[in-house]
Design a protein around this motif. Structure first.
Motif, PDB file in Angstrom:
ATOM      1  N   ASP A 134       0.838  -1.208   0.000  1.00  0.00           N
ATOM      2  CA  ASP A 134       0.000   0.000   0.000  1.00  0.00           C
ATOM      3  C   ASP A 134       0.868   1.252   0.000  1.00  0.00           C
ATOM      4  N   LEU A 135       1.870   1.278   0.892  1.00  0.00           N
ATOM      5  CA  LEU A 135       2.725   2.455   1.008  1.00  0.00           C
ATOM      6  C   LEU A 135       3.624   2.597  -0.220  1.00  0.00           C
ATOM      7  N   TYR A 136       4.169   1.499  -0.687  1.00  0.00           N
ATOM      8  CA  TYR A 136       5.087   1.552  -1.829  1.00  0.00           C
ATOM      9  C   TYR A 136       4.384   2.126  -3.060  1.00  0.00           C
ATOM     10  N   ASN A 137       3.134   1.777  -3.238  1.00  0.00           N
ATOM     11  CA  ASN A 137       2.414   2.150  -4.464  1.00  0.00           C
ATOM     12  C   ASN A 137       1.507   3.369  -4.309  1.00  0.00           C
ATOM     13  N   CYS A 138       1.469   3.982  -3.126  1.00  0.00           N
ATOM     14  CA  CYS A 138       0.527   5.082  -2.921  1.00  0.00           C
ATOM     15  C   CYS A 138       0.936   6.301  -3.754  1.00  0.00           C
ATOM     16  N   ARG A 139      -0.036   7.089  -4.174  1.00  0.00           N
ATOM     17  CA  ARG A 139       0.189   8.274  -4.993  1.00  0.00           C
ATOM     18  C   ARG A 139      -0.186   9.514  -4.178  1.00  0.00           C
ATOM     19  N   ALA A 140       0.725   9.920  -3.309  1.00  0.00           N
ATOM     20  CA  ALA A 140       0.448  11.071  -2.446  1.00  0.00           C
ATOM     21  C   ALA A 140       0.254  12.348  -3.259  1.00  0.00           C
ATOM     22  N   ASP A 141       0.828  12.402  -4.460  1.00  0.00           N
ATOM     23  CA  ASP A 141       0.672  13.596  -5.284  1.00  0.00           C
ATOM     24  C   ASP A 141      -0.786  13.827  -5.673  1.00  0.00           C
ATOM     25  N   GLN A 142      -1.560  12.750  -5.787  1.00  0.00           N
ATOM     26  CA  GLN A 142      -2.978  12.887  -6.105  1.00  0.00           C
ATOM     27  C   GLN A 142      -3.747  13.486  -4.930  1.00  0.00           C
ATOM     28  N   TRP A 143      -3.345  13.122  -3.715  1.00  0.00           N
ATOM     29  CA  TRP A 143      -3.981  13.712  -2.528  1.00  0.00           C
ATOM     30  C   TRP A 143      -3.630  15.192  -2.429  1.00  0.00           C
TER      31      TRP A 143
END
Length: 431
Positions: free
Chosen positions: A6-15
């Motif tokens: 989950d953390l490796y693939n998360c897209r924080a830029d979208q948030w």
């Protein structure tokens, strides 16, 4: 619990994009409230004084209040999202560093954990060559180092995810509020604190100094700066960081320990001072400066009573006398404190360069308000600057800890007209 994948693939830029959209919506909501009051309520009050006009005015005021409260609630959503974005980006950077180390050490990641060539029990016995034992022990040390970093990254991400989830659920149920004081003073303050709590939760407090150093080294210089601005006291107290981090936080010239100044403000925001003034804001800021080690500047003959002095004496224990004769004017009056700091080595800095340990001053620009036009009437301490650029302040009269400067100024502007904010960086030149 946030998983490795989950953390490796998360897209924080979208948030982050979502947070930017929310803050734009917050501004539109607040602007709409101001327009309704200026273009609707005010003309009604002036030109339509009968019962119908009064009823219409109340309806417009209610609508404006709901829009203003909604704007604050939406800004609260943005704070939570901004805190979540930073937390996930920092945690993800730590996780990436762990996987990079695994590759350097010849390890592989299996089910979110580092593993090596040796499996099963440690090789023992008289027939096992020493070089095999040494290789095994070295690999186990590398595995432990990588797994500790992975666990730390997942801990950071999980605490942020949990806090953000709880607060966003609460905000989703907080709708249709017409009480602007509740939205501004309660909800917005709570979300500011949740944002700070998430950022503080990203710091490995109490962990082994070797892990702390590995965590710090996993972050970029930009992330280092963001953490130092957001949580200066927590970072300064952390064991295992390079010595230059503490020197930069506290002030390399030794004039004022900015960390201790901020620590005092955070610890005493809701505590009564030993001698409190009716308007206690400047007294509180001066006490914070004193806690940071700023030395007195007294006149040879006049003590604290001169024109260019700062500091206090112990007094005689009688409030009315101590308030008049044992404190400099610059100690307890915002305008005099501002003038003293600027006259004696301090400098005004733009909001974009604010950092913990700076002093905020409010100047009344609009005429006809509670304060004289052109008067500097309020002071506060910068205690945090979050990664989204939001300046957080702590103050007395009224007492607040780590609340948004922009949010507080918005209310002051609504109540009393245009405000001008000055941010002063103290730099004593008399010692």
């Amino acid at each position: 619990m946030v998983s490795y994948h989950d953390l490796y693939n998360c897209r924080a830029d979208q948030w982050k994009k979502a947070a930017d959209d929310w803050i734009a919506l917050s501004r539109r909501s607040s602007a709409a409230a101001d327009d309704i009051r200026a273009q609707g309520k005010m003309p009604l009050d002036e030109h339509w004084a009968d019962a119908t006009g009064e009823k219409a005015g109340k309806r417009l005021e209610d609508l404006a209040n709901r829009l203003e409260a909604g704007g604050d609630i939406i800004k609260g959503v943005t704070m939570v999202l901004d805190g979540l974005v930073s937390s996930m980006e920092w945690a993800q950077r730590t996780l990436f560093h762990a996987t990079e180390l695994a590759g350097e050490y010849g390890l592989h990641i299996q089910d979110g954990r580092a593993a090596g060539a040796y499996t099963g029990a440690a090789p023992t016995g008289p027939n096992v060559p020493q070089n095999v034992r040494d290789a095994y022990n070295k690999e186990q040390g590398h595995i432990s180092e990588v797994n500790d970093l992975i666990e730390e990254a997942l801990r950071q991400a999980s605490q942020a995810d949990s806090k953000a989830s709880v607060e966003l659920d609460k905000l989703a149920r907080t709708i249709d509020i017409a009480n602007t004081s509740q939205a501004h003073n309660d909800i917005l303050t709570e979300t500011a604190h949740v944002e700070i709590d998430m950022l503080r939760g990203d710091i490995p407090v109490g962990k082994d100094p070797h892990l702390v150093r590995a965590w710090w080294d996993s972050l970029t210089p930009v992330q280092h700066k963001a953490l130092m601005l957001a949580e200066p006291v927590t970072i300064a107290d952390l064991k295992g960081l390079p010595a230059e981090v503490g020197r930069e936080l506290r002030g390399a010239d030794g004039k004022i320990d900015r960390v201790e100044m901020v620590r005092y403000a955070l610890d005493h925001w809701d505590k009564k001072d030993d001698l409190a003034f009716r308007n206690n804001c400047a007294n509180f800021v001066s006490s914070s400066l004193e806690a940071g080690g700023m030395k007195k500047k007294f006149g040879f003959w006049t003590g604290p009573m001169g024109d260019n002095t700062w500091g206090r004496e112990s007094g005689v224990g009688v409030d009315w006398a101590d308030q008049r004769f044992y404190h400099s004017r610059s100690w307890a009056l915002a305008q005099d404190l501002q003038k003293f700091l600027l006259r004696n080595g301090g400098a005004e800095v733009p909001k974009s360069e604010a950092r913990p340990g700076d002093v905020i001053f409010y100047e009344q620009v609009a005429p006809g308000a509670g304060e004289p036009q052109g008067e500097t009437y309020h002071a506060a301490v910068v205690t945090s600057v979050t990664p989204d650029g939001d300046i957080k302040l702590s103050q007395h009269t009224s007492s607040w800890q780590n609340v948004s400067l922009d949010a507080r100024v918005h209310i002051a502007t609504r109540n009393d007209g245009e405000q001008r904010i000055h941010i002063v960086r103290p730099h004593p030149n008399w010692y």
